[in-house]
Enzyme design. Structure first.
Site, short mmCIF file in Angstrom:
data_model
loop_
_atom_site.label_atom_id
_atom_site.label_comp_id
_atom_site.label_asym_id
_atom_site.label_seq_id
_atom_site.Cartn_x
_atom_site.Cartn_y
_atom_site.Cartn_z
N VAL A 1 0.83 -1.28 0.09
CA VAL A 1 0.11 0.09 0.04
C VAL A 1 0.80 1.34 0.01
O VAL A 1 1.95 1.39 0.64
CB VAL A 1 -0.76 -0.02 1.20
CG1 VAL A 1 -1.89 1.33 1.33
CG2 VAL A 1 -1.68 -1.23 1.45
N CYS A 2 0.45 2.35 -0.81
CA CYS A 2 1.34 3.46 -0.80
C CYS A 2 2.48 3.37 -1.10
O CYS A 2 3.17 2.45 -2.19
CB CYS A 2 1.04 4.27 0.48
SG CYS A 2 1.44 6.05 0.56
N THR A 3 3.61 3.69 -0.34
CA THR A 3 5.05 3.82 -0.64
C THR A 3 5.70 2.26 -0.10
O THR A 3 6.70 2.17 -0.49
CB THR A 3 5.98 4.67 -0.02
OG1 THR A 3 5.39 4.88 1.31
CG2 THR A 3 5.56 6.21 -0.75
N GLY A 4 4.88 1.48 0.15
CA GLY A 4 5.28 0.11 0.48
C GLY A 4 5.49 -0.52 -0.77
O GLY A 4 6.64 -1.39 -0.66
N ALA B 1 -1.19 -0.99 -4.13
CA ALA B 1 -2.24 -0.01 -4.06
C ALA B 1 -1.69 1.34 -4.17
O ALA B 1 -0.58 1.59 -3.59
CB ALA B 1 -3.20 -0.38 -2.68
#
Length: 209
Positions: free
Chosen positions: A97-100, A146
């Site tokens: 998710v996001c910058t993951g 995501a």
């Protein structure tokens, strides 16, 4: 089915909690929060902690891995990157998710693949050989990424539908009453006022030396 949600210092809470809320109800699921060391892990606001019940060394064969993002994920943390490479060898789904997704990319898991991230990090992820897309949820093989923060809820529901069927995912959506009706239409750089976009674009995460 074991779902491992990675925690690290400075993670964004909703990145982890959104997928937890939507994936944990999967039939037969065991959800674990995992970090380098067990115990509380502070979020990016330095206020909220989630507790890692397992260490990286204790979680070796999860079926699903969820990697949350944060404002400045440490892309040089070899303990985390090595763990991601190791468990990815046997996961059914590896997600972020996001910058993951930057952590997955830094681990070499997204080479040549399509992926998304927070809108401020889409240019950065290209540096890792990833094909960025502004889509909210992206599937490329077993890799599911995501976009920013709240997109983790969509990712979790979409993946839950793939695994357990539409009715299961719809049931989860109904029970958490996920029916977005935001008071403002500024949830993407294409819709937000230009001055807001300009203010935050320079704050994109950058690789750490």
């Amino acid at each position: 089915m074991q779902i491992a949600i990675l925690l690290y210092d400075g993670f964004t809470a909703l990145d982890a909690v959104g997928p937890y809320q939507t994936l944990a109800p999967l039939p037969g699921a065991e959800t674990v929060f995992v970090a380098e060391r067990t115990g509380p892990v502070l979020d990016d606001n330095r206020v909220l902690s989630l507790v890692a019940g397992r260490s990286l060394a204790e979680v070796t064969h999860p079926d699903i891995v969820v990697v949350p993002g944060g404002p400045e994920p440490d892309l040089t943390n070899e303990a985390v990157l090595d763990w991601l490479r190791t468990v990815d060898a046997t996961t059914t789904w590896t997600t972020s998710v996001c910058t993951g997704s930057l952590l997955l990319a830094a681990a070499g898991l997204l080479d040549g693949r399509r992926a998304t991230s927070h809108w401020t990090a889409l240019d950065l992820i290209k540096q890792f050989g990833v094909q960025p897309t502004g889509q909210r949820v992206v599937f490329d093989g077993k890799y599911v990424t995501a976009a920013g923060v709240s997109a983790g809820i969509d990712m979790g529901l979409t993946l839950a539908g793939r695994i357990a069927g539409d009715t299961h995912a719809q049931t989860v959506q109904l029970l958490i009453e996920y029916d977005p009706q935001p008071p403002y239409d500024a949830g993407s750089p294409d819709k937000a006022p230009a001055e807001l976009v300009a203010r935050f674009r320079p704050q994109a995460a950058t690789p750490q030396p």
